[in-house]
Design an enzyme around this catalytic site. Structure first.
Site, PDB file in Angstrom:
ATOM      1  N   ASN A  66       9.989 -20.751  76.163  1.00 38.51           N
ATOM      2  CA  ASN A  66       9.179 -21.887  76.599  1.00 38.51           C
ATOM      3  C   ASN A  66       8.866 -22.743  75.372  1.00 38.51           C
ATOM      4  OD1 ASN A  66       7.076 -23.603  77.341  1.00 38.51           O
ATOM      5  ND2 ASN A  66       5.782 -22.004  78.252  1.00 38.51           N
ATOM      6  N   ARG A  71      12.719 -23.231  79.342  1.00 34.87           N
ATOM      7  CA  ARG A  71      11.948 -24.304  79.937  1.00 34.87           C
ATOM      8  C   ARG A  71      12.566 -25.623  79.473  1.00 34.87           C
ATOM      9  NH1 ARG A  71       6.256 -26.687  77.781  1.00 34.87           N
ATOM     10  NH2 ARG A  71       5.836 -28.078  79.535  1.00 34.87           N
ATOM     11  N   HIS A 106       4.952 -29.728  84.111  1.00 38.07           N
ATOM     12  CA  HIS A 106       4.226 -28.459  84.213  1.00 38.07           C
ATOM     13  C   HIS A 106       4.450 -27.814  85.580  1.00 38.07           C
ATOM     14  CE1 HIS A 106       1.222 -30.501  81.283  1.00 38.07           C
ATOM     15  NE2 HIS A 106       1.956 -29.685  80.576  1.00 38.07           N
ATOM     16  N   ASN A 129      -2.518 -28.391  75.768  1.00 36.02           N
ATOM     17  CA  ASN A 129      -2.448 -29.540  74.870  1.00 36.02           C
ATOM     18  C   ASN A 129      -2.050 -30.772  75.680  1.00 36.02           C
ATOM     19  OD1 ASN A 129      -2.535 -30.889  72.439  1.00 36.02           O
ATOM     20  ND2 ASN A 129      -0.334 -30.595  72.131  1.00 36.02           N
ATOM     21  N   GLY A 130      -0.986 -30.632  76.474  1.00 32.44           N
ATOM     22  CA  GLY A 130      -0.725 -31.617  77.515  1.00 32.44           C
ATOM     23  C   GLY A 130      -1.505 -31.165  78.741  1.00 32.44           C
ATOM     24  N   ARG A 139      -2.617 -37.440  73.810  1.00 35.31           N
ATOM     25  CA  ARG A 139      -2.058 -38.468  74.701  1.00 35.31           C
ATOM     26  C   ARG A 139      -3.161 -39.151  75.498  1.00 35.31           C
ATOM     27  NH1 ARG A 139       2.368 -34.473  77.251  1.00 35.31           N
ATOM     28  NH2 ARG A 139       1.978 -33.102  75.477  1.00 35.31           N
ATOM     29  N   ASP A 194      -7.973 -30.603  69.388  1.00 32.75           N
ATOM     30  CA  ASP A 194      -8.219 -29.252  69.894  1.00 32.75           C
ATOM     31  C   ASP A 194      -9.588 -29.170  70.568  1.00 32.75           C
ATOM     32  OD1 ASP A 194      -8.900 -26.412  70.043  1.00 32.75           O
ATOM     33  OD2 ASP A 194      -7.160 -26.104  68.746  1.00 32.75           O
ATOM     34  N   GLU A 198       4.362 -19.106  82.843  1.00 34.09           N
ATOM     35  CA  GLU A 198       5.617 -19.860  82.952  1.00 34.09           C
ATOM     36  C   GLU A 198       6.798 -18.973  82.576  1.00 34.09           C
ATOM     37  OE1 GLU A 198       3.490 -22.683  80.439  1.00 34.09           O
ATOM     38  OE2 GLU A 198       4.494 -24.317  81.493  1.00 34.09           O
TER      39      GLU A 198
HETATM   40  N1  LIG Z   1     -11.281 -20.822  73.700  1.00 38.37           N
HETATM   41  C1  LIG Z   1     -10.848 -22.053  73.900  1.00 38.37           C
HETATM   42  N2  LIG Z   1     -11.703 -23.040  74.197  1.00 38.37           N
HETATM   43  C2  LIG Z   1     -11.271 -24.294  74.378  1.00 38.37           C
HETATM   44  N3  LIG Z   1     -10.007 -24.673  74.280  1.00 38.37           N
HETATM   45  C3  LIG Z   1      -9.099 -23.739  73.985  1.00 38.37           C
HETATM   46  C4  LIG Z   1      -9.463 -22.386  73.785  1.00 38.37           C
HETATM   47  N4  LIG Z   1      -8.333 -21.689  73.502  1.00 38.37           N
HETATM   48  C5  LIG Z   1      -7.326 -22.575  73.533  1.00 38.37           C
HETATM   49  N5  LIG Z   1      -7.768 -23.819  73.820  1.00 38.37           N
HETATM   50  C6  LIG Z   1      -6.999 -25.069  73.942  1.00 38.37           C
HETATM   51  O1  LIG Z   1      -5.731 -24.805  74.504  1.00 38.37           O
HETATM   52  C7  LIG Z   1      -4.767 -25.716  73.934  1.00 38.37           C
HETATM   53  C8  LIG Z   1      -3.413 -25.092  73.972  1.00 38.37           C
HETATM   54  O2  LIG Z   1      -3.109 -24.775  75.297  1.00 38.37           O
HETATM   55  P1  LIG Z   1      -1.639 -24.391  75.734  1.00 38.37           P
HETATM   56  O3  LIG Z   1      -1.638 -24.247  77.189  1.00 38.37           O
HETATM   57  O4  LIG Z   1      -1.148 -23.278  74.908  1.00 38.37           O
HETATM   58  O5  LIG Z   1      -0.925 -25.749  75.327  1.00 38.37           O
HETATM   59  P2  LIG Z   1       0.572 -26.233  75.228  1.00 38.37           P
HETATM   60  O6  LIG Z   1       1.407 -25.270  76.042  1.00 38.37           O
HETATM   61  O7  LIG Z   1       0.505 -27.596  75.816  1.00 38.37           O
HETATM   62  O8  LIG Z   1       0.907 -26.246  73.770  1.00 38.37           O
HETATM   63  C9  LIG Z   1      -5.246 -25.976  72.518  1.00 38.37           C
HETATM   64  O9  LIG Z   1      -4.962 -27.284  72.163  1.00 38.37           O
HETATM   65  C10 LIG Z   1      -6.758 -25.739  72.620  1.00 38.37           C
HETATM   66  O10 LIG Z   1      -7.414 -26.973  72.655  1.00 38.37           O
HETATM   67  C1  LIG Z   2       5.050 -31.635  79.774  1.00 39.68           C
HETATM   68  C2  LIG Z   2       4.037 -31.345  78.743  1.00 39.68           C
HETATM   69  O1  LIG Z   2       3.202 -32.163  78.466  1.00 39.68           O
HETATM   70  O2  LIG Z   2       4.095 -30.129  78.167  1.00 39.68           O
HETATM   71  P1  LIG Z   2       3.055 -29.538  77.102  1.00 39.68           P
HETATM   72  O3  LIG Z   2       1.727 -29.496  77.771  1.00 39.68           O
HETATM   73  O4  LIG Z   2       3.615 -28.180  76.790  1.00 39.68           O
HETATM   74  O5  LIG Z   2       3.078 -30.479  75.919  1.00 39.68           O
HETATM   75 MG   LIG Z   3       2.272 -25.532  77.894  1.00 41.19          MG
END
Ligand SMILES: Nc1ncnc2c1ncn2[C@@H]1O[C@H](COP(=O)(O)OP(=O)(O)O)[C@@H](O)[C@H]1O
Ligand SMILES: CC(=O)OP(=O)(O)O
Ligand SMILES: [Mg+2]
Length: 395
Positions: free
Chosen positions: A8, A89, A178, A209-210, A239, A281, A382
């Site tokens: 992923n 993915r 997603h 993050n997204g 974003r 974050d 996922e």
């Molecule tokens: N304990 C927490 N409290 C608030 N936000 C959190 C915590 N743990 C992780 N995050 C948030 O989760 C985000 C990452 O989520 P994730 O689903 O792994 O993202 P992605 O797959 O888009 O990279 C980080 O940017 C952070 O802001």
């Molecule tokens: C589609 C997308 O925004 O994926 P991610 O949240 O992993 O950045």
């Molecule tokens: Mg993700």
């Protein structure tokens, strides 16, 4: 038993699991984070070992190499031949892919062509596919698309009110992303509701993050917040989500920006980061809120409002719902974010159970017994969805 590797790749991370299928036993799992940084992080869990390394990770090919080497070095497999399939993915599948497919040269070319629409994601996905095909040439490569689940949307949900030939000539429409995650948590939610999936109406909130929401009816996506690209919808880490498109030419002229610079500002310098001026974050934003920081507080409130706006909209579009689900990094882990959202849903008869909401990374019903709509936190998976689709081609 068959070993399947799930990959992923996100914009700055690569999550992976090696599973024994069909038993769904996780043999190893891990994460490469902060790709592109000098202090990248690689961690992998295998049996009772937990290894973490901090090292420069220039790009996704370094991440792939780390994973491939660890599989042999840690004796997770004795030969790559043990791995029968690798599922990847892929973020953008356009209108071409409404389900997972085996990667052929034509499929790979299509994924690369779609990079235009998902510049933060598809290039990394294509790179990952090619790198694994090189290292594990005998394994079946499968592409699992973020967009596939949303291909069930009707025209009223996916078309934009613009010149129709932009759609027919260039495929300008909402695709949504997603999807694998929205599908996974919607299916799990139906199980928790003890209702046939076909009879459920669920709003899924994937916030990492997204981030995106999906309106899921009978197990099918009928609307979602991301659009033509993953820039649309709710506010995200970096974003903007939805804005008036006229802002773009206005600011471009004021600041003498090229189109690329302006779009880059919306993709990488907006959202929580842009508004707070401090961080993308959510953990950092919550600290700012606790300190009474003005910009951090505005960023937080804006983030919550935009999620609630879509919950209201999907409640009407679905004509009522059975449940709302939070998932992904923020949705699974942030007690204050879930609380702030749910507390604004009183008009829908929704009541938060504060005690039950006190969980991180666990499945939980977080609404009270007399809440009109159930609210859940459900960890997404996922990687399991990717493994299942890949196994279907391998066997
Ligand atoms: N304990 C927490 N409290 C608030 N936000 C959190 C915590 N743990 C992780 N995050 C948030 O989760 C985000 C990452 O989520 P994730 O689903 O792994 O993202 P992605 O797959 O888009 O990279 C980080 O940017 C952070 O802001
Ligand atoms: C589609 C997308 O925004 O994926 P991610 O949240 O992993 O950045
Ligand atoms: Mg993700």
């Amino acid at each position: 038993m068959t070993k399947i590797l799930s990959v992923n790749a996100g914009s700055s991370s690569l999550k992976f699991q090696l599973l024994e299928m069909p038993a769904q036993t996780v043999i190893t799992k891990g994460l490469v984070e902060r790709i592109g940084f000098e202090d990248g992080v690689f961690n992998i869990k295998f049996e009772d070992q937990k290894i973490e390394k901090v090292l420069p990770i220039k790009d996704h090919s370094v991440a792939v190499q780390l994973l491939v080497e660890a599989l042999l070095d840690l004796k997770i497999v004795s030969s790559y031949d043990e791995i029968s399939g690798v599922g990847h993915r892929v973020v953008h599948g356009g209108e071409k892919f409404d389900r997972s497919v085996v990667v052929t040269p034509e499929v790979l070319a299509e994924i690369e062509a779609l990079s235009e629409l998902a510049p933060l994601h598809n290039p990394a996905n294509a790179l990952g596919i090619k790198a694994f095909m090189k290292e594990l040439p005998h394994a079946v490569s499968v592409a699992v698309f973020d967009t596939a689940f949303h291909q069930t949307m009707e025209k009223d949900a996916y078309l934009y009110p613009v010149k129709y030939d932009w759609y027919t000539k260039y495929g300008v429409r909402k695709y949504g992303f997603h999807g694998t995650s929205h599908q996974y948590v919607a299916e799990r939610c139906a199980e928790l509701l003890e209702k046939p999936l076909a009879d459920t109406k669920i709003i899924t909130i994937h916030i990492g993050n997204g981030g995106s929401l999906s309106a899921v009816k009978g197990g099918h996506s009928v609307d979602t917040t991301m659009g033509f690209t993953p820039l649309a919808g709710i506010m995200m880490g970096t974003r903007s989500g939805d804005i008036d498109p006229a802002v773009l030419p206005f600011v471009m002229e004021k600041e003498n920006l090229t189109i690329d610079q302006a779009v880059n500002a919306l993709n990488k310098e907006s959202g929580l980061y842009g508004v707070s001026g401090a961080s993308s974050d959510m953990r950092d934003i919550l600290k700012l809120v606790a300190e009474g920081d003005e910009r951090g507080t505005i960023a937080f409130n804006l983030y919550i409002k935009r999620i609630c706006d879509y919950i209201g909209s999907y409640f009407l579009y679905l004509d009522g719902v059975d449940a709302i689900v939070f998932t992904a990094g923020i949705g699974e882990n942030s007690i204050p974010v879930r609380k702030a959202v749910v507390q604004r849903l009183g008009a829908l008869g929704i009541q938060l159970d504060e005690q039950a909401n006190n969980v991180m990374g666990e499945e939980a019903l977080i609404s009270t017994a007399d809440s009109k709509i159930k609210v859940f936190a459900i960890p997404t998976n996922e990687e399991l969805m990717i493994a299942k689709d890949t196994y279907a081609f391998v066997k």
